[in-house]
Design a protein around this motif. Sequence first.
Motif, PDB file in Angstrom:
ATOM      1  N   VAL A  94       0.850  -1.201   0.000  1.00 21.96           N
ATOM      2  CA  VAL A  94       0.000   0.000   0.000  1.00 21.96           C
ATOM      3  C   VAL A  94       0.877   1.241   0.000  1.00 21.96           C
ATOM      4  O   VAL A  94       1.922   1.291   0.645  1.00 21.96           O
ATOM      5  CB  VAL A  94      -0.968   0.022   1.202  1.00 21.96           C
ATOM      6  N   THR A  95       0.421   2.240  -0.729  1.00 19.90           N
ATOM      7  CA  THR A  95       1.155   3.490  -0.819  1.00 19.90           C
ATOM      8  C   THR A  95       0.168   4.633  -0.957  1.00 19.90           C
ATOM      9  O   THR A  95      -1.053   4.418  -1.003  1.00 19.90           O
ATOM     10  CB  THR A  95       2.130   3.456  -2.023  1.00 19.90           C
ATOM     11  N   ALA A  96       0.675   5.835  -0.985  1.00 19.17           N
ATOM     12  CA  ALA A  96      -0.149   7.031  -1.185  1.00 19.17           C
ATOM     13  C   ALA A  96       0.761   8.146  -1.671  1.00 19.17           C
ATOM     14  O   ALA A  96       1.989   8.091  -1.511  1.00 19.17           O
ATOM     15  CB  ALA A  96      -0.863   7.435   0.100  1.00 19.17           C
ATOM     16  N   GLN A  97       0.150   9.151  -2.260  1.00 18.91           N
ATOM     17  CA  GLN A  97       0.928  10.284  -2.754  1.00 18.91           C
ATOM     18  C   GLN A  97       1.593  11.015  -1.595  1.00 18.91           C
ATOM     19  O   GLN A  97       1.065  11.073  -0.485  1.00 18.91           O
ATOM     20  CB  GLN A  97       0.016  11.232  -3.536  1.00 18.91           C
ATOM     21  N   GLU A  98       2.769  11.583  -1.888  1.00 16.05           N
ATOM     22  CA  GLU A  98       3.569  12.233  -0.849  1.00 16.05           C
ATOM     23  C   GLU A  98       2.777  13.290  -0.080  1.00 16.05           C
ATOM     24  O   GLU A  98       2.794  13.330   1.142  1.00 16.05           O
ATOM     25  CB  GLU A  98       4.806  12.880  -1.489  1.00 16.05           C
ATOM     26  N   GLY A  99       2.072  14.153  -0.813  1.00 10.47           N
ATOM     27  CA  GLY A  99       1.310  15.209  -0.157  1.00 10.47           C
ATOM     28  C   GLY A  99       0.218  14.658   0.749  1.00 10.47           C
ATOM     29  O   GLY A  99      -0.061  15.227   1.815  1.00 10.47           O
ATOM     30  N   VAL A 100      -0.388  13.554   0.333  1.00  9.88           N
ATOM     31  CA  VAL A 100      -1.431  12.924   1.142  1.00  9.88           C
ATOM     32  C   VAL A 100      -0.841  12.368   2.431  1.00  9.88           C
ATOM     33  O   VAL A 100      -1.408  12.518   3.518  1.00  9.88           O
ATOM     34  CB  VAL A 100      -2.141  11.811   0.342  1.00  9.88           C
ATOM     35  N   LEU A 101       0.327  11.726   2.320  1.00 14.58           N
ATOM     36  CA  LEU A 101       0.972  11.170   3.508  1.00 14.58           C
ATOM     37  C   LEU A 101       1.346  12.273   4.501  1.00 14.58           C
ATOM     38  O   LEU A 101       1.129  12.133   5.707  1.00 14.58           O
ATOM     39  CB  LEU A 101       2.223  10.379   3.113  1.00 14.58           C
ATOM     40  N   VAL A 102       1.904  13.360   3.987  1.00 18.44           N
ATOM     41  CA  VAL A 102       2.265  14.480   4.864  1.00 18.44           C
ATOM     42  C   VAL A 102       1.030  15.010   5.570  1.00 18.44           C
ATOM     43  O   VAL A 102       1.032  15.248   6.789  1.00 18.44           O
ATOM     44  CB  VAL A 102       2.958  15.601   4.054  1.00 18.44           C
ATOM     45  N   ALA A 103      -0.070  15.174   4.819  1.00 20.95           N
ATOM     46  CA  ALA A 103      -1.312  15.690   5.416  1.00 20.95           C
ATOM     47  C   ALA A 103      -1.848  14.745   6.474  1.00 20.95           C
ATOM     48  O   ALA A 103      -2.353  15.188   7.516  1.00 20.95           O
ATOM     49  CB  ALA A 103      -2.351  15.902   4.311  1.00 20.95           C
ATOM     50  N   LEU A 114      10.718   6.717  11.121  1.00 17.09           N
ATOM     51  CA  LEU A 114      12.087   7.070  10.763  1.00 17.09           C
ATOM     52  C   LEU A 114      12.436   8.522  11.094  1.00 17.09           C
ATOM     53  O   LEU A 114      13.575   8.945  10.862  1.00 17.09           O
ATOM     54  CB  LEU A 114      12.316   6.818   9.268  1.00 17.09           C
ATOM     55  N   LEU A 115      11.479   9.258  11.620  1.00 21.60           N
ATOM     56  CA  LEU A 115      11.710  10.678  11.875  1.00 21.60           C
ATOM     57  C   LEU A 115      12.881  10.949  12.827  1.00 21.60           C
ATOM     58  O   LEU A 115      13.655  11.893  12.592  1.00 21.60           O
ATOM     59  CB  LEU A 115      10.435  11.324  12.412  1.00 21.60           C
ATOM     60  N   PRO A 116      13.064  10.164  13.892  1.00 20.92           N
ATOM     61  CA  PRO A 116      14.170  10.464  14.814  1.00 20.92           C
ATOM     62  C   PRO A 116      15.543  10.486  14.145  1.00 20.92           C
ATOM     63  O   PRO A 116      16.441  11.205  14.595  1.00 20.92           O
ATOM     64  CB  PRO A 116      14.076   9.331  15.848  1.00 20.92           C
ATOM     65  N   THR A 117      15.739   9.713  13.079  1.00 27.79           N
ATOM     66  CA  THR A 117      17.045   9.680  12.413  1.00 27.79           C
ATOM     67  C   THR A 117      17.061  10.440  11.096  1.00 27.79           C
ATOM     68  O   THR A 117      18.129  10.606  10.491  1.00 27.79           O
ATOM     69  CB  THR A 117      17.464   8.220  12.137  1.00 27.79           C
ATOM     70  N   ALA A 118      15.895  10.910  10.648  1.00 28.77           N
ATOM     71  CA  ALA A 118      15.817  11.589   9.346  1.00 28.77           C
ATOM     72  C   ALA A 118      15.682  13.101   9.474  1.00 28.77           C
ATOM     73  O   ALA A 118      15.692  13.809   8.462  1.00 28.77           O
ATOM     74  CB  ALA A 118      14.648  11.034   8.537  1.00 28.77           C
ATOM     75  N   ASN A 119      15.498  13.615  10.683  1.00 30.38           N
ATOM     76  CA  ASN A 119      15.426  15.055  10.981  1.00 30.38           C
ATOM     77  C   ASN A 119      14.111  15.723  10.567  1.00 30.38           C
ATOM     78  O   ASN A 119      13.627  16.597  11.260  1.00 30.38           O
ATOM     79  CB  ASN A 119      16.597  15.818  10.344  1.00 30.38           C
ATOM     80  N   LEU A 121      10.138  15.182   8.111  1.00 32.25           N
ATOM     81  CA  LEU A 121       9.213  14.203   7.521  1.00 32.25           C
ATOM     82  C   LEU A 121       9.529  13.898   6.062  1.00 32.25           C
ATOM     83  O   LEU A 121       9.524  12.714   5.680  1.00 32.25           O
ATOM     84  CB  LEU A 121       7.769  14.692   7.676  1.00 32.25           C
ATOM     85  N   PRO A 122       9.808  14.872   5.200  1.00 32.07           N
ATOM     86  CA  PRO A 122      10.154  14.533   3.808  1.00 32.07           C
ATOM     87  C   PRO A 122      11.348  13.589   3.712  1.00 32.07           C
ATOM     88  O   PRO A 122      11.343  12.649   2.903  1.00 32.07           O
ATOM     89  CB  PRO A 122      10.461  15.895   3.179  1.00 32.07           C
ATOM     90  N   ASN A 123      12.362  13.811   4.543  1.00 28.48           N
ATOM     91  CA  ASN A 123      13.518  12.913   4.531  1.00 28.48           C
ATOM     92  C   ASN A 123      13.132  11.503   4.988  1.00 28.48           C
ATOM     93  O   ASN A 123      13.611  10.499   4.452  1.00 28.48           O
ATOM     94  CB  ASN A 123      14.629  13.449   5.436  1.00 28.48           C
ATOM     95  N   ALA A 124      12.266  11.437   6.006  1.00 29.85           N
ATOM     96  CA  ALA A 124      11.820  10.141   6.514  1.00 29.85           C
ATOM     97  C   ALA A 124      11.050   9.382   5.444  1.00 29.85           C
ATOM     98  O   ALA A 124      11.239   8.164   5.260  1.00 29.85           O
ATOM     99  CB  ALA A 124      10.958  10.334   7.757  1.00 29.85           C
ATOM    100  N   LEU A 125      10.185  10.084   4.720  1.00 27.66           N
ATOM    101  CA  LEU A 125       9.403   9.433   3.667  1.00 27.66           C
ATOM    102  C   LEU A 125      10.300   8.938   2.533  1.00 27.66           C
ATOM    103  O   LEU A 125      10.088   7.852   1.978  1.00 27.66           O
ATOM    104  CB  LEU A 125       8.350  10.405   3.122  1.00 27.66           C
ATOM    105  N   ALA A 126      11.311   9.736   2.171  1.00 31.68           N
ATOM    106  CA  ALA A 126      12.229   9.330   1.107  1.00 31.68           C
ATOM    107  C   ALA A 126      13.074   8.137   1.536  1.00 31.68           C
ATOM    108  O   ALA A 126      13.292   7.198   0.753  1.00 31.68           O
ATOM    109  CB  ALA A 126      13.124  10.510   0.732  1.00 31.68           C
ATOM    110  N   ARG A 127      13.556   8.159   2.765  1.00 32.48           N
ATOM    111  CA  ARG A 127      14.355   7.052   3.281  1.00 32.48           C
ATOM    112  C   ARG A 127      13.528   5.767   3.338  1.00 32.48           C
ATOM    113  O   ARG A 127      14.015   4.668   3.048  1.00 32.48           O
ATOM    114  CB  ARG A 127      14.882   7.410   4.676  1.00 32.48           C
ATOM    115  N   GLU A 128      12.259   5.897   3.690  1.00 23.63           N
ATOM    116  CA  GLU A 128      11.393   4.730   3.795  1.00 23.63           C
ATOM    117  C   GLU A 128      11.246   4.027   2.450  1.00 23.63           C
ATOM    118  O   GLU A 128      11.250   2.789   2.374  1.00 23.63           O
ATOM    119  CB  GLU A 128      10.019   5.152   4.320  1.00 23.63           C
ATOM    120  N   ILE A 129      11.115   4.806   1.369  1.00 25.31           N
ATOM    121  CA  ILE A 129      10.996   4.216   0.036  1.00 25.31           C
ATOM    122  C   ILE A 129      12.198   3.340  -0.273  1.00 25.31           C
ATOM    123  O   ILE A 129      12.068   2.228  -0.807  1.00 25.31           O
ATOM    124  CB  ILE A 129      10.841   5.324  -1.033  1.00 25.31           C
ATOM    125  N   GLU A 130      13.382   3.813   0.076  1.00 20.94           N
ATOM    126  CA  GLU A 130      14.597   3.043  -0.171  1.00 20.94           C
ATOM    127  C   GLU A 130      14.604   1.746   0.626  1.00 20.94           C
ATOM    128  O   GLU A 130      14.962   0.680   0.106  1.00 20.94           O
ATOM    129  CB  GLU A 130      15.831   3.886   0.172  1.00 20.94           C
TER     130      GLU A 130
END
Length: 292
Positions: A94-103, A114-119, A121-130
């Motif tokens: 399951v996935t969703a568009q970036e803007g939807v996830l942020v909202a 992943l936020l504690p190590t990604a500083n 939310l956008p970085n956390a979302l990008a790291r998660e994809i990897e």
Amino acid sequence: MTDIQHPQIIIVSGRSGSGKTSVLNILEDFGYYVIDNLPLSLINQAVDDLITNNVKQVALGIDVRNPNADLSAFESVYETLIDRYQNAVKILYVTAQEGVLVARFWATRRVHPLLPTANNLPNALAREIELLKPIATHADIKIDTSTLNIHELKEKVRQHIGLDNVVTVNILSFGFKHGTPIDADFTFDVRILPNPHWQENLRPQTGRDDAVKAFFADYPEVDDMANDIGNFLGKWLPQFLNNNRYLVTVAIGCTGGKHRSVYVAEKVGELLKSRLPANMPIIVKHREKRYW
């Protein structure tokens, strides 16, 4: 329709905030044995144990909450499952568009894992994809939940895994003197009907006995009410197939839950069997049977 005599193993994964928990809840309602966030090192043994113990439908939640080393080992775990169970193994991503996830994260005030190590939310979302790439590349089913509500998501999942949409109709007789069922979706009061209780020879019998049925045969209003209830339910119950429901309870009550409600519940059950679609099975129960 899926043959549940054979194993079905669904790995549910995807981006945080996209609806993995909702998908697992839906699968649990469909009869799957759900395990969420189990370390990959334990998955093969857990699946083997469940299948050996005749648990045929298994859903496993895997995401970035697992240790990073575990996700990198997904390929090996997946290949072992495929070797043992072949096409019984499916990955639902399951996935969703970036803007939807942020909202969604802002609306719920949830913290991305992943936020504690990604500083941020956008970085956390990008790291998660990897991190999820080893799982996403093998996905058999991908669902974008950006525009779906929970009812539409349930329908998508149902269609993808090949299950019929089933809503069980529970018809429950009861006695008002013992309390009204709190989980009833519809409640019908049949205390206005003639009461066999006042005939001494009928008092120990129930609405399922021939003598009580013969008593009701002298009062056409009894079958009229049963028919009216059956017609109403026959028209409206099928609408629940389009809703996020798996059970509908129809409560039919008289004073003691022994004669009138029992007879009418049985009658309504018989009427509905010929009026409702096959994927709305009917169960007739008598709550006060312990008092008979």
